[in-house]
Design a protein around this motif. Structure first.
Motif, PDB file in Angstrom:
ATOM      1  N   LEU A  10       0.823  -1.213   0.000  1.00  0.00           N
ATOM      2  CA  LEU A  10       0.000   0.000   0.000  1.00  0.00           C
ATOM      3  C   LEU A  10       0.856   1.262   0.000  1.00  0.00           C
ATOM      4  O   LEU A  10       0.583   2.208  -0.738  1.00  0.00           O
ATOM      5  CB  LEU A  10      -0.921   0.007   1.221  1.00  0.00           C
ATOM      6  N   ILE A  11       1.880   1.281   0.810  1.00  0.00           N
ATOM      7  CA  ILE A  11       2.751   2.451   0.864  1.00  0.00           C
ATOM      8  C   ILE A  11       3.554   2.586  -0.417  1.00  0.00           C
ATOM      9  O   ILE A  11       3.734   3.693  -0.950  1.00  0.00           O
ATOM     10  CB  ILE A  11       3.666   2.382   2.106  1.00  0.00           C
ATOM     11  N   ALA A  12       4.018   1.468  -0.973  1.00  0.00           N
ATOM     12  CA  ALA A  12       4.812   1.510  -2.207  1.00  0.00           C
ATOM     13  C   ALA A  12       3.987   2.030  -3.380  1.00  0.00           C
ATOM     14  O   ALA A  12       4.512   2.774  -4.225  1.00  0.00           O
ATOM     15  CB  ALA A  12       5.363   0.129  -2.521  1.00  0.00           C
ATOM     16  N   ILE A  13       2.721   1.656  -3.444  1.00  0.00           N
ATOM     17  CA  ILE A  13       1.864   2.156  -4.525  1.00  0.00           C
ATOM     18  C   ILE A  13       1.775   3.675  -4.454  1.00  0.00           C
ATOM     19  O   ILE A  13       1.872   4.368  -5.475  1.00  0.00           O
ATOM     20  CB  ILE A  13       0.464   1.508  -4.447  1.00  0.00           C
ATOM     21  N   GLY A  14       1.604   4.199  -3.252  1.00  0.00           N
ATOM     22  CA  GLY A  14       1.565   5.652  -3.098  1.00  0.00           C
ATOM     23  C   GLY A  14       2.870   6.314  -3.474  1.00  0.00           C
ATOM     24  O   GLY A  14       2.882   7.367  -4.109  1.00  0.00           O
ATOM     25  N   LEU A  15       3.979   5.697  -3.111  1.00  0.00           N
ATOM     26  CA  LEU A  15       5.286   6.271  -3.464  1.00  0.00           C
ATOM     27  C   LEU A  15       5.522   6.248  -4.968  1.00  0.00           C
ATOM     28  O   LEU A  15       6.039   7.212  -5.542  1.00  0.00           O
ATOM     29  CB  LEU A  15       6.404   5.511  -2.742  1.00  0.00           C
ATOM     30  N   VAL A  16       5.126   5.181  -5.624  1.00  0.00           N
ATOM     31  CA  VAL A  16       5.336   5.054  -7.076  1.00  0.00           C
ATOM     32  C   VAL A  16       4.487   6.066  -7.840  1.00  0.00           C
ATOM     33  O   VAL A  16       4.958   6.698  -8.785  1.00  0.00           O
ATOM     34  CB  VAL A  16       5.040   3.611  -7.542  1.00  0.00           C
ATOM     35  N   PHE A  17       3.249   6.226  -7.431  1.00  0.00           N
ATOM     36  CA  PHE A  17       2.344   7.134  -8.147  1.00  0.00           C
ATOM     37  C   PHE A  17       2.409   8.565  -7.642  1.00  0.00           C
ATOM     38  O   PHE A  17       1.691   9.430  -8.138  1.00  0.00           O
ATOM     39  CB  PHE A  17       0.913   6.610  -8.081  1.00  0.00           C
ATOM     40  N   GLY A  18       3.246   8.845  -6.666  1.00  0.00           N
ATOM     41  CA  GLY A  18       3.490  10.209  -6.223  1.00  0.00           C
ATOM     42  C   GLY A  18       2.512  10.738  -5.202  1.00  0.00           C
ATOM     43  O   GLY A  18       2.607  11.893  -4.817  1.00  0.00           O
ATOM     44  N   PRO A  29      -6.704  11.167   0.506  1.00  0.00           N
ATOM     45  CA  PRO A  29      -6.408   9.781   0.088  1.00  0.00           C
ATOM     46  C   PRO A  29      -4.996   9.328   0.471  1.00  0.00           C
ATOM     47  O   PRO A  29      -4.797   8.179   0.865  1.00  0.00           O
ATOM     48  CB  PRO A  29      -6.577   9.798  -1.432  1.00  0.00           C
ATOM     49  N   SER A  30      -4.033  10.222   0.384  1.00  0.00           N
ATOM     50  CA  SER A  30      -2.659   9.866   0.751  1.00  0.00           C
ATOM     51  C   SER A  30      -2.558   9.532   2.236  1.00  0.00           C
ATOM     52  O   SER A  30      -1.931   8.544   2.620  1.00  0.00           O
ATOM     53  CB  SER A  30      -1.704  11.016   0.430  1.00  0.00           C
ATOM     54  N   ILE A  31      -3.179  10.355   3.057  1.00  0.00           N
ATOM     55  CA  ILE A  31      -3.152  10.109   4.499  1.00  0.00           C
ATOM     56  C   ILE A  31      -3.860   8.803   4.818  1.00  0.00           C
ATOM     57  O   ILE A  31      -3.377   7.999   5.620  1.00  0.00           O
ATOM     58  CB  ILE A  31      -3.790  11.290   5.259  1.00  0.00           C
ATOM     59  N   PHE A  32      -4.999   8.558   4.175  1.00  0.00           N
ATOM     60  CA  PHE A  32      -5.766   7.340   4.430  1.00  0.00           C
ATOM     61  C   PHE A  32      -4.985   6.090   4.050  1.00  0.00           C
ATOM     62  O   PHE A  32      -4.851   5.160   4.846  1.00  0.00           O
ATOM     63  CB  PHE A  32      -7.097   7.384   3.673  1.00  0.00           C
TER      64      PHE A  32
END
Length: 65
Positions: A10-18, A29-32
């Motif tokens: 979950l965290i990696a998806i956020g990091l990859v997509f910025g 959404p980022s915080i969630f």
């Protein structure tokens, strides 16, 4: 272990997509999703800790005299 992997994904998806709190993007959404990822990581660590604690044999007790 599956919980830890799910949290990291979950965290990696956020990091990859910025869109991650770890990159300074503080929208809802980022915080969630980053919070959900951290929840799963901590949950996995707690489960591993409890499993190790329950797997260790108790110290032998002394027999009454």
């Amino acid at each position: 272990m599956k919980d830890i992997v799910a949290g990291v994904v979950l965290i990696a998806i956020g990091l990859v997509f910025g869109g991650s709190v770890f990159r300074g993007d503080f929208d809802l959404p980022s915080i969630f999703f980053d919070g959900l990822g951290l929840f799963f990581i901590i949950r996995g660590l707690v489960r591993i800790s409890r499993a190790r604690r329950n797997a260790t044999p108790d110290a032998p007790s002394k027999a009454p005299d």
